[in-house]
Design a protein around this motif. Structure first.
Motif, PDB file in Angstrom:
ATOM      1  N   LEU A 110       6.093  -7.418  43.491  1.00 51.56           N
ATOM      2  CA  LEU A 110       5.419  -8.617  42.983  1.00 51.56           C
ATOM      3  C   LEU A 110       4.439  -8.232  41.882  1.00 51.56           C
ATOM      4  O   LEU A 110       3.932  -7.104  41.854  1.00 51.56           O
ATOM      5  N   HIS A 116       0.761  -8.934  40.338  1.00 49.89           N
ATOM      6  CA  HIS A 116      -0.528  -9.374  40.864  1.00 49.89           C
ATOM      7  C   HIS A 116      -1.599  -9.311  39.781  1.00 49.89           C
ATOM      8  O   HIS A 116      -1.482  -8.568  38.805  1.00 49.89           O
ATOM      9  N   SER A 141      -3.551 -13.722  46.335  1.00 53.61           N
ATOM     10  CA  SER A 141      -2.120 -13.414  46.329  1.00 53.61           C
ATOM     11  C   SER A 141      -1.225 -14.650  46.228  1.00 53.61           C
ATOM     12  O   SER A 141      -0.032 -14.519  45.952  1.00 53.61           O
ATOM     13  N   ARG A 142      -1.787 -15.846  46.426  1.00 53.71           N
ATOM     14  CA  ARG A 142      -0.956 -17.050  46.280  1.00 53.71           C
ATOM     15  C   ARG A 142      -0.443 -17.203  44.846  1.00 53.71           C
ATOM     16  O   ARG A 142       0.526 -17.934  44.594  1.00 53.71           O
ATOM     17  N   SER A 187       0.539 -14.540  43.038  1.00 50.95           N
ATOM     18  CA  SER A 187       1.444 -13.428  42.751  1.00 50.95           C
ATOM     19  C   SER A 187       2.896 -13.908  42.745  1.00 50.95           C
ATOM     20  O   SER A 187       3.251 -14.851  43.451  1.00 50.95           O
ATOM     21  N   GLY A 188       3.716 -13.239  41.934  1.00 53.35           N
ATOM     22  CA  GLY A 188       5.113 -13.645  41.848  1.00 53.35           C
ATOM     23  C   GLY A 188       6.003 -12.504  41.420  1.00 53.35           C
ATOM     24  O   GLY A 188       5.542 -11.476  40.917  1.00 53.35           O
ATOM     25  N   CYS A 189       7.308 -12.697  41.587  1.00 56.08           N
ATOM     26  CA  CYS A 189       8.255 -11.640  41.257  1.00 56.08           C
ATOM     27  C   CYS A 189       8.611 -11.599  39.776  1.00 56.08           C
ATOM     28  O   CYS A 189       9.120 -10.592  39.278  1.00 56.08           O
ATOM     29  N   ASP A 190       8.339 -12.679  39.060  1.00 56.80           N
ATOM     30  CA  ASP A 190       8.608 -12.726  37.622  1.00 56.80           C
ATOM     31  C   ASP A 190       7.284 -12.665  36.864  1.00 56.80           C
ATOM     32  O   ASP A 190       6.408 -13.509  37.064  1.00 56.80           O
ATOM     33  N   LYS A 191       7.159 -11.689  35.981  1.00 51.08           N
ATOM     34  CA  LYS A 191       5.881 -11.451  35.299  1.00 51.08           C
ATOM     35  C   LYS A 191       5.463 -12.642  34.440  1.00 51.08           C
ATOM     36  O   LYS A 191       4.312 -13.095  34.500  1.00 51.08           O
ATOM     37  N   ALA A 201       6.435 -15.798  34.582  1.00 50.10           N
ATOM     38  CA  ALA A 201       6.161 -16.990  35.393  1.00 50.10           C
ATOM     39  C   ALA A 201       4.809 -16.867  36.090  1.00 50.10           C
ATOM     40  O   ALA A 201       4.063 -17.846  36.197  1.00 50.10           O
ATOM     41  N   THR A 202       4.492 -15.661  36.561  1.00 48.35           N
ATOM     42  CA  THR A 202       3.204 -15.423  37.216  1.00 48.35           C
ATOM     43  C   THR A 202       2.068 -15.640  36.234  1.00 48.35           C
ATOM     44  O   THR A 202       1.073 -16.311  36.539  1.00 48.35           O
ATOM     45  N   LEU A 239       1.675 -19.384  35.480  1.00 51.77           N
ATOM     46  CA  LEU A 239       1.033 -20.114  36.582  1.00 51.77           C
ATOM     47  C   LEU A 239      -0.478 -19.926  36.548  1.00 51.77           C
ATOM     48  O   LEU A 239      -1.248 -20.895  36.665  1.00 51.77           O
TER      49      LEU A 239
END
Length: 236
Positions: free
Chosen positions: A82, A84, A90-91, A93-97, A99-100, A103
Motif C-alpha cells: 500500500l 501511505h 491509514s484510511r 492508504s491505497g494500492c494505487d499511488k 489514486a491515493t 484522494l
C-alpha cells in the motif's frame, strides 16, 4: 449512597449551533463526537487527514489545511503493498499511488476552501507521546505498522506543545475573528503506554491546554476526560 462524582463546568448556551461551520480535528473521540453532531444536522467537517492523536501532527494538519498545501508524490511511501502518508491515517492508504494521492489532495482542497467560514474548531488530543523517524526526525501521525526500530518514541513537554500551538492560535485570532477553539482530551486510555505512562501523557496535555487558555481568550476547554474518568466511572 451517591455513586457519582459530578463534574461542574461553565455552561455556554449557543456555543455551538446549526448556523456555524464546525471543524473537528484529532483522536477517535473527535470522530465519534463529530458523527453525533453530523447525525443531528450540524454543519461539521471531521478529520480531513483521518484520525490523529498527538498535538504536533494535528498542528501540522491544520497548517496544511490553511495553506492548501497538497501532498506530493515523494511524500508517499510503499509498505505492505500500500501507499501511505506519514501525515494521514491509514484510511487514506491505497494500492494505487496516483489514486491515493488524488484522494488525499481532494480532501485537503475541499477543507481549504471552507477555512474562511469556520466558526468553531474542536480539537481532541489523545496522547503526548510521538514517534519520530530516526532517519529524518519527522514526527509522524501514523506509523502504519512499520517496525518500531525505525522510530524514536518521545514524550512531548508542555512547553513544546504550547510553543507549537501559540503561533497557530495567534493566526486564527488575526484571520478568523469569528472563530473559537474548543480543546478536549480524549478519555480513551492508551494502555500501551502503561497505566502510569497514560496518566503522565494525559496530564501533559491538560497542562498544555490550561496554558493556552491562560494566554488566549479564544480557547475553551470541555472536560470530556474528567466526565468519563470520574462522573461515568463504574464504582462497583
Amino acid at each position: 449512597m451517591n455513586f457519582r462524582t459530578a463534574i461542574d463546568f461553565p455552561g455556554n448556551p449557543g456555543y455551538i449551533d446549526h448556523r456555524q461551520q464546525i471543524l473537528l480535528l484529532g483522536s477517535c473521540f473527535a470522530e465519534n463526537i463529530g458523527l453525533w453532531l453530523q447525525q443531528r444536522k450540524f454543519n461539521v467537517d471531521i478529520n480531513p487527514f483521518g484520525t490523529l492523536y498527538n498535538p504536533l501532527s494535528i498542528a501540522q494538519s491544520w497548517e496544511r489545511i490553511v495553506e492548501g498545501k497538497t501532498i506530493i508524490e515523494n511524500e508517499l511511501f510503499a509498505f505492505n503493498n500500500l501507499w501511505h502518508s506519514y501525515d494521514h491515517h491509514s484510511r487514506f492508504s491505497g494500492c494505487d499511488k496516483k489514486a491515493t494521492l488524488s484522494l488525499m489532495n481532494r480532501r485537503i482542497e475541499k477543507i481549504h476552501r471552507q477555512v474562511p467560514n469556520i466558526d468553531r474548531i474542536i480539537i481532541t488530543w489523545g496522547t503526548a507521546y510521538v514517534f519520530r523517524l530516526k532517519e529524518t526526525g519527522k514526527v509522524v501521525a501514523n506509523c502504519h505498522k512499520q517496525p518500531a526500530s525505525i522510530f524514536d518514541r518521545v514524550l512531548l513537554s508542555v512547553d513544546e506543545i504550547v510553543s507549537r500551538w501559540r503561533d497557530i492560535i495567534k493566526h486564527i485570532e488575526n484571520n478568523l475573528p469569528q472563530c473559537r477553539i474548543l480543546f478536549t482530551v480524549s478519555p480513551i486510555r492508551h494502555l500501551s503506554d502503561g497505566a502510569h505512562g497514560n496518566q503522565i501523557s494525559k496530564s501533559t496535555l491538560l497542562l498544555a491546554i490550561n496554558r493556552l487558555q491562560q494566554e488566549f481568550g479564544i480557547c475553551d476547554y470541555f472536560p470530556s476526560y474528567e466526565i468519563m474518568m470520574d462522573d461515568l466511572r463504574d464504582y462497583r
